[in-house]
Design an enzyme around this catalytic site. Sequence first.
Site, mmCIF file in Angstrom:
data_model
loop_
_atom_site.group_PDB
_atom_site.id
_atom_site.type_symbol
_atom_site.label_atom_id
_atom_site.label_comp_id
_atom_site.label_asym_id
_atom_site.label_seq_id
_atom_site.Cartn_x
_atom_site.Cartn_y
_atom_site.Cartn_z
ATOM 1 C CB CYS A 2 -0.869 0.119 0.897
ATOM 2 S SG CYS A 2 -1.562 -1.296 1.027
ATOM 3 C CE LYS A 605 8.521 -0.908 -10.328
ATOM 4 N NZ LYS A 605 9.289 -1.968 -11.238
HETATM 5 C C1 F6R Z 1 7.983 -8.232 -11.722
HETATM 6 C C2 F6R Z 1 8.665 -7.682 -10.800
HETATM 7 C C3 F6R Z 1 8.230 -8.386 -9.662
HETATM 8 C C4 F6R Z 1 9.637 -7.750 -8.533
HETATM 9 C C5 F6R Z 1 10.255 -8.782 -7.546
HETATM 10 C C6 F6R Z 1 10.988 -8.218 -6.328
HETATM 11 O O1 F6R Z 1 8.189 -8.036 -13.531
HETATM 12 O O2 F6R Z 1 8.708 -6.500 -11.181
HETATM 13 O O3 F6R Z 1 9.123 -9.817 -9.818
HETATM 14 O O4 F6R Z 1 10.964 -8.382 -9.590
HETATM 15 O O5 F6R Z 1 8.678 -8.356 -6.420
HETATM 16 O O6 F6R Z 1 11.238 -6.646 -6.113
HETATM 17 P P1 F6R Z 1 12.110 -5.511 -5.912
HETATM 18 O O7 F6R Z 1 13.348 -5.755 -6.724
HETATM 19 O O8 F6R Z 1 11.290 -4.608 -6.042
HETATM 20 O O9 F6R Z 1 13.062 -6.288 -4.837
#
Ligand code: F6R
Length: 610
Positions: A2, A605
């Site tokens: 969130c 994200k």
């Molecule tokens: C896929 C994607 C997710 C992130 C994952 C890790 O396109 O974006 O699989 O790669 O949630 O996120 P970070 O890199 O922020 O730890």
Amino acid sequence: MCGITGIVTRNSDEIGELLVRCSSKLTYRGYDSVGVAAVRNGIVDLRKDVGTVDEVNKLLGLSQMKGDRGIAQLRWATYGAPTKVNAQPHFGCEEVFYGAHNGNIHNYVEYKKELLETGHIVRSENDGELCVHAVDKYYEETGDMFEAVRKSTDDLHGAFAYAVGRADEPEIYAVKMGSSLVAGVANEATIVSSDLPSVLPLTNNVIYLADGEMLVLTHDDVKVFRIEDGKQLDRKPELSNVDARAAEKGGYPHFMLKEINEQPKVVQDVMGVLEGQHSDEWIKMFADASRHFLVACGSSYNASIVGTYYFNRLAGIPIIHGLGGQFDLMYGQTMNEDSLSILVSQSGETKDIMNVLKRVKEKNLGKTLGILNVIGSTLMFESDSYIPMACGYEVSVPATKTYYSQSIIFAYLAAKLGEYNGHIDPSEARSFVGMLKNDLPRLTQETIDRTGILAKNLARTMLDVKDLYCLGYGFTDGVAREGALKIKEICYNHCEGMYSSEFKHGPLSIVTKNYPVIFATTPEDSWMVINHINEVRARYGRTIIVGEHEEKLEPYIDNKHDYLIVPKSDVLINPILDVIPLQLLSYFLSVDLGINPDLPRNLSKTLTVD
Ligand code: F6R
């Protein structure tokens, strides 16, 4: 996860507009529901519903809300379904306390029971509501908002941040206990938010918070305190040089396409970082360690697989790579004080990664090197050293340019380490780094230009495909997994990414006439991949190839667009390029299927939950 945004302003006409404008920049964190609580003349107006900021704003007129302070929340559902009652912000028992959180309250069940038993009216199944009740409870006891907020954190277990206020007091309070929080001081307004993009529309004067700290916002000041003893900390705003326009689409229909197209620039920017003053320090960290662990999730994990091949090939060192969530159970007992943990995370907040970081630090299991994109993230502050991915904001939920940057970082580090430890000749290292610096930006642009149209045409032939594989061999192992992840994530198709020589050990049975299998390959490995292609073709499957042009691969495609040809380059540059056509294919397919690739359903994200 969130996103929360709290604003206090001198102008009582603008709170709705400000909260909508700023909080909408956090859409990538959650779009299940949205709410705004705005306070005017001691009365809290709370409007919330299911949907994105734009949708709920249209429905409830959020941007017309008046008042001089307020809190907005964009939700990615964890505790409680995405419904109106579970949407945040929440009230306490009466419509006096209002607030919203980001993160998870792990003692939700026990604490809710305790609150209900002591007469609290808890309306939702959402753990964020408990944060407001905790403040409500301690205000009853102390009659003091500062003390109530400070003490409320004693009752709540987990990793979270929240913002709260009281109808008859002009301040907004916020605490950081494991989830990100950043504040901003503008002219006649202040802001607190889960992430920088929502602060930047208001100001570039930012204050980053550490865990265990709390904030008090008035319209002209942000004060920082330590929660433990209530002591005020000397924390002045710093000027952020991040451009707010980074969070705009800049003429592209979607952020994802914009971010794919930014990759040539990402190469230049990340190479600038890598060739900068800290390079020797990072290489020494690798050289001094007896064991190397590479920890990541999702796309970052796929890039780490590519990295593992680079470290083997160029530096001659084995890297143990693992997913954040499995890492401790799989490798935890094999780490020691001479280990180096390389923690890779775009957001720098992913809880699965933070759990590993926490354990390494608590048990003194060696050094930590963060590879991250978000400046000011927890990973940046908590790791011994960090390498910025230098991508600027990646707004679209699917990772593209950050995966790209990670592959380059690994390729570079491996070459420099190989030179340092004598595994490769210095001239070989120099020539490879020279290619990354001088040739890769152009090759990246050429790949986008050449494969864009092919990927678009190919996508049109795949509208009925619901199930497929994406296979890689050697360096393209991680590339194929990343392509598959993109297709799953934004096209809602089942697409498994796996090692191509494994396919015959079971999955091959799925192949029938025209069953699509994508192969990502390099000229070095295509002799082997041809065997795997033949195994699919012999069952009348449809093969799609990603790689450099090779005459020997021509017989294995039925249409021009089934061969996504990347420009000719070096055998070690080629795997970096191969991901681009797969990013483009997933993008065009997603759009053709009527999906918004920037905001795929059920996702967020930044995942600050277990
Ligand atoms: C896929 C994607 C997710 C992130 C994952 C890790 O396109 O974006 O699989 O790669 O949630 O996120 P970070 O890199 O922020 O730890």
